[in-house]
Design a protein around this motif. Structure first.
Motif, mmCIF file in Angstrom:
data_model
loop_
_atom_site.group_PDB
_atom_site.id
_atom_site.type_symbol
_atom_site.label_atom_id
_atom_site.label_comp_id
_atom_site.label_asym_id
_atom_site.label_seq_id
_atom_site.Cartn_x
_atom_site.Cartn_y
_atom_site.Cartn_z
ATOM 1 N N ALA A 162 0.843 -1.199 0.000
ATOM 2 C CA ALA A 162 0.000 0.000 0.000
ATOM 3 C C ALA A 162 0.878 1.250 0.000
ATOM 4 N N GLY A 163 0.536 2.198 -0.847
ATOM 5 C CA GLY A 163 1.236 3.478 -0.850
ATOM 6 C C GLY A 163 2.573 3.469 -1.575
ATOM 7 N N LEU A 164 2.928 2.357 -2.225
ATOM 8 C CA LEU A 164 4.207 2.328 -2.940
ATOM 9 C C LEU A 164 4.008 2.729 -4.401
ATOM 10 N N ASP A 165 5.038 3.346 -4.995
ATOM 11 C CA ASP A 165 4.931 3.630 -6.430
ATOM 12 C C ASP A 165 5.267 2.342 -7.195
ATOM 13 N N PRO A 166 4.960 2.291 -8.510
ATOM 14 C CA PRO A 166 5.116 1.020 -9.241
ATOM 15 C C PRO A 166 6.522 0.424 -9.168
ATOM 16 N N ALA A 167 7.564 1.267 -9.225
ATOM 17 C CA ALA A 167 8.935 0.727 -9.179
ATOM 18 C C ALA A 167 9.209 0.135 -7.794
ATOM 19 N N GLU A 168 8.739 0.823 -6.757
ATOM 20 C CA GLU A 168 8.925 0.308 -5.395
ATOM 21 C C GLU A 168 8.162 -0.997 -5.215
ATOM 22 N N ARG A 169 6.980 -1.058 -5.824
ATOM 23 C CA ARG A 169 6.188 -2.280 -5.690
ATOM 24 C C ARG A 169 6.886 -3.459 -6.359
ATOM 25 N N ASP A 170 7.464 -3.211 -7.540
ATOM 26 C CA ASP A 170 8.212 -4.278 -8.226
ATOM 27 C C ASP A 170 9.373 -4.771 -7.365
ATOM 28 N N ARG A 171 10.102 -3.822 -6.756
ATOM 29 C CA ARG A 171 11.241 -4.215 -5.912
ATOM 30 C C ARG A 171 10.772 -5.039 -4.721
ATOM 31 N N LEU A 172 9.625 -4.626 -4.162
ATOM 32 C CA LEU A 172 9.083 -5.364 -3.017
ATOM 33 C C LEU A 172 8.668 -6.776 -3.443
ATOM 34 N N HIS A 173 8.090 -6.893 -4.646
ATOM 35 C CA HIS A 173 7.714 -8.220 -5.147
ATOM 36 C C HIS A 173 8.940 -9.127 -5.226
ATOM 37 N N ASP A 174 10.050 -8.587 -5.753
ATOM 38 C CA ASP A 174 11.300 -9.364 -5.834
ATOM 39 C C ASP A 174 11.695 -9.870 -4.456
ATOM 40 N N LEU A 175 11.649 -8.968 -3.503
ATOM 41 C CA LEU A 175 12.063 -9.296 -2.140
ATOM 42 C C LEU A 175 11.160 -10.375 -1.543
ATOM 43 N N LEU A 176 9.852 -10.238 -1.754
ATOM 44 C CA LEU A 176 8.915 -11.201 -1.166
ATOM 45 C C LEU A 176 9.108 -12.589 -1.771
ATOM 46 N N VAL A 177 9.364 -12.637 -3.075
ATOM 47 C CA VAL A 177 9.613 -13.936 -3.713
ATOM 48 C C VAL A 177 10.863 -14.573 -3.105
ATOM 49 N N THR A 178 11.890 -13.766 -2.881
ATOM 50 C CA THR A 178 13.141 -14.291 -2.309
ATOM 51 C C THR A 178 12.926 -14.881 -0.920
ATOM 52 N N ILE A 179 12.119 -14.218 -0.095
ATOM 53 C CA ILE A 179 11.996 -14.672 1.299
ATOM 54 C C ILE A 179 10.985 -15.792 1.487
ATOM 55 N N SER A 180 10.177 -16.088 0.462
ATOM 56 C CA SER A 180 9.062 -17.007 0.714
ATOM 57 C C SER A 180 9.433 -18.484 0.585
ATOM 58 N N LYS A 181 10.683 -18.773 0.270
ATOM 59 C CA LYS A 181 11.077 -20.180 0.119
ATOM 60 C C LYS A 181 10.937 -20.914 1.454
ATOM 61 N N ASN A 182 10.212 -22.010 1.451
ATOM 62 C CA ASN A 182 10.053 -22.875 2.643
ATOM 63 C C ASN A 182 9.415 -22.192 3.844
ATOM 64 N N LYS A 183 8.734 -21.092 3.618
ATOM 65 C CA LYS A 183 8.057 -20.431 4.733
ATOM 66 C C LYS A 183 6.616 -20.179 4.317
ATOM 67 N N LEU A 184 5.778 -19.900 5.295
ATOM 68 C CA LEU A 184 4.433 -19.441 4.961
ATOM 69 C C LEU A 184 4.423 -17.920 5.065
ATOM 70 N N VAL A 185 4.254 -17.278 3.930
ATOM 71 C CA VAL A 185 4.153 -15.817 3.912
ATOM 72 C C VAL A 185 2.706 -15.483 3.574
ATOM 73 N N LEU A 186 2.009 -14.911 4.529
ATOM 74 C CA LEU A 186 0.610 -14.552 4.317
ATOM 75 C C LEU A 186 0.543 -13.042 4.154
ATOM 76 N N LEU A 187 -0.001 -12.634 3.014
ATOM 77 C CA LEU A 187 0.070 -11.228 2.647
ATOM 78 C C LEU A 187 -1.336 -10.738 2.336
ATOM 79 N N SER A 188 -1.763 -9.659 2.992
ATOM 80 C CA SER A 188 -3.094 -9.158 2.673
ATOM 81 C C SER A 188 -2.975 -8.005 1.692
ATOM 82 N N THR A 189 -3.979 -7.851 0.881
ATOM 83 C CA THR A 189 -3.973 -6.763 -0.100
ATOM 84 C C THR A 189 -5.387 -6.554 -0.637
#
Ligand code: ADP
Ligand code: MG
Length: 292
Positions: A162-189
Motif C-alpha cells: 500500500a502506498g508504494l509507487d510502481p517501481a517500489e512495488r516491483d522491488r518489493l515483489h522481488d524481495l517477497l519472492v526471495t523470502i518465501s522459500k520454505n516459509k508461509l508468507v501470508l500477505l493481505s492486499t
C-alpha cells in the motif's frame, strides 16, 4: 501449515469483523484478498496473537497458537498495516532494538543477521540514517527487515504494497519472492495484481467471511468461456465485471454463460474477473437485503 477453525470476532461496538473463518493454508506465498473493511487486518492481528478472537482455534505446525502464544511468537514475523511512530533512531539501531524485543540476545550474531537483512532489503547504504526520514518504500522495506529478524517460519504482512509507487512495488515483489522459500508468507492486499504476481494460493475475504480459497488457477477455471469483451452495455442477464474506456469508447468486461451480443469477444478469465464477480454478487445480496 496453518489451520484456522471457526474464528469469529465482534468488536465492542457490535461490528462483526470475522464471522466463522475456516482456512487451511500451505507453505509458500499466500494472498488474502478483500476490499477495505473486509476483516483482513482483524484476521491478521488475530493470527499474530495481538488480539483475541471470540471463538475459534488456530494451529500452526502442530502448535495451538491461542493456547501457546509464546511458542508462536518465536516463529513469527509480523508487518502491521500501520507501522506506527518511529523513535529518533537510526535504521540499524532500531533493528537492534527490535531484535532485543524478539529475544535475540547474542550481539554479534544479531549484528550479522541485521547486515544480511539490510542487504536483502537494499537498505545497507541508509543503515545509519533515521527511519523517520525514510520514503514510503524504504519504510516498507524496513518493516520487512524487522519482520524477518530471528528467521521466522510464519511471516504475516498486512498490505505491504500500500502506498508504494510502481517501481517500489516491483522491488518489493522481488524481495517477497526471495523470502518465501520454505516459509508461509501470508500477505493481505486489496490489489489483485499483487496476488497475480506473487501468490500460488489465495483466499477471498469479504464482510468477515472467506468467500473462496484455493490455488489462483482453481478460482479462475470456473470462468473459462464465460468472460466477454463488448462495446454495448449488456442487459440484465449478464454481470458487468468492469468497464474501461479506450479513446473515449466504453469497453465492458462481462460475465455471461453465452455471448452477450454478436460482436462480443471471448476473453481468457483472470483472478480480477473472479474477484469482481464475487464482490458484485455480494453487493446484489446486500442490496436485496436492504429492500426487505
Ligand atoms: P480490512 O483490514 O480488511 O480493511 P479490518 O479488519 O480493519 O478490515 O476491519 C473490519 C471491520 O471491523 C470494519 O468494519 C472495521 O470498521 C471494523 N473494525 C476494525 N477495527 C475495529 C475496532 N478496533 N473497533 C471497532 N471496529 C473495528
Ligand atoms: Mg486493513
Amino acid at each position: 501449515m496453518l489451520t484456522i477453525k471457526n474464528l469469529s470476532k465482534t468488536y465492542a461496538d457490535g461490528t462483526a469483523a470475522l464471522k466463522g473463518i475456516n482456512l487451511s493454508l500451505p507453505t509458500g506465498m499466500v494472498g488474502l484478498l478483500g476490499p477495505n473493511g473486509a476483516g483482513k487486518s482483524t484476521l491478521l492481528r488475530t493470527l499474530a496473537c495481538i488480539q483475541s478472537p471470540d471463538t475459534g482455534s488456530i494451529v500452526f505446525n502442530g502448535t495451538n497458537t491461542l493456547e501457546l502464544p509464546s511458542a508462536l511468537r518465536d516463529q513469527l514475523g509480523y508487518l502491521p498495516q500501520y507501522f506506527g511512530v518511529y523513535p529518533n533512531m537510526s535504521c540499524f539501531a532500531l533493528l537492534e532494538y527490535f531484535a532485543v524485543l524478539k529475544g535475540m540476545t547474542d550481539k554479534s550474531s544479531t549484528r550479522a543477521q541485521i547486515n544480511e537483512l539490510l542487504e536483502l532489503t537494499n537498505l545497507k547504504e541508509v543503515a545509519k540514517k533515521k527511519v523517520t526520514n525514510f520514503s514510503g518504500g524504504m519504510r516498507q522495506r524496513f518493516g520487512i527487515a524487522q519482520a524477518l529478524l530471528g528467521n521466522p517460519n510464519l511471516i504475516i504482512m498486512d498490505e505491504p504494497t500500500a502506498g508504494l509507487d510502481p517501481a517500489e512495488r516491483d522491488r518489493l515483489h522481488d524481495l517477497l519472492v526471495t523470502i518465501s522459500k520454505n516459509k508461509l508468507v501470508l500477505l493481505s492486499t486489496h490489489i489483485v495484481e499483487d496476488i497475480e504476481n506473487l501468490c500460488h494460493h489465495v483466499a477471498l475475504i469479504n464482510s468477515g467471511q472467506i468467500i473462496e480459497h484455493g490455488t489462483v488457477q482453481s478460482l479462475i477455471t470456473p470462468l473459462e468461456g464465460k468472460v466477454w469483451l463488448t462495446n454495448s452495455s449488456p442487459g440484465d442477464k449478464a454481470n458487468i465485471l468492469s468497464k474501461r474506456y479506450q479513446y473515449g469508447r466504453p469497453y465492458f468486461r462481462v460475465h455471461s454463460d453465452l455471448a452477450p451480443d454478436s460482436t462480443a469477444k471471448a476473453l481468457a478469465p483472470t483472478l480480477q474477473d473472479r474477484y469482481f464477480l464475487e464482490l458484485a454478487s455480494k453487493s446484489v445480496v446486500e442490496g436485496e437485503a436492504r429492500h426487505v
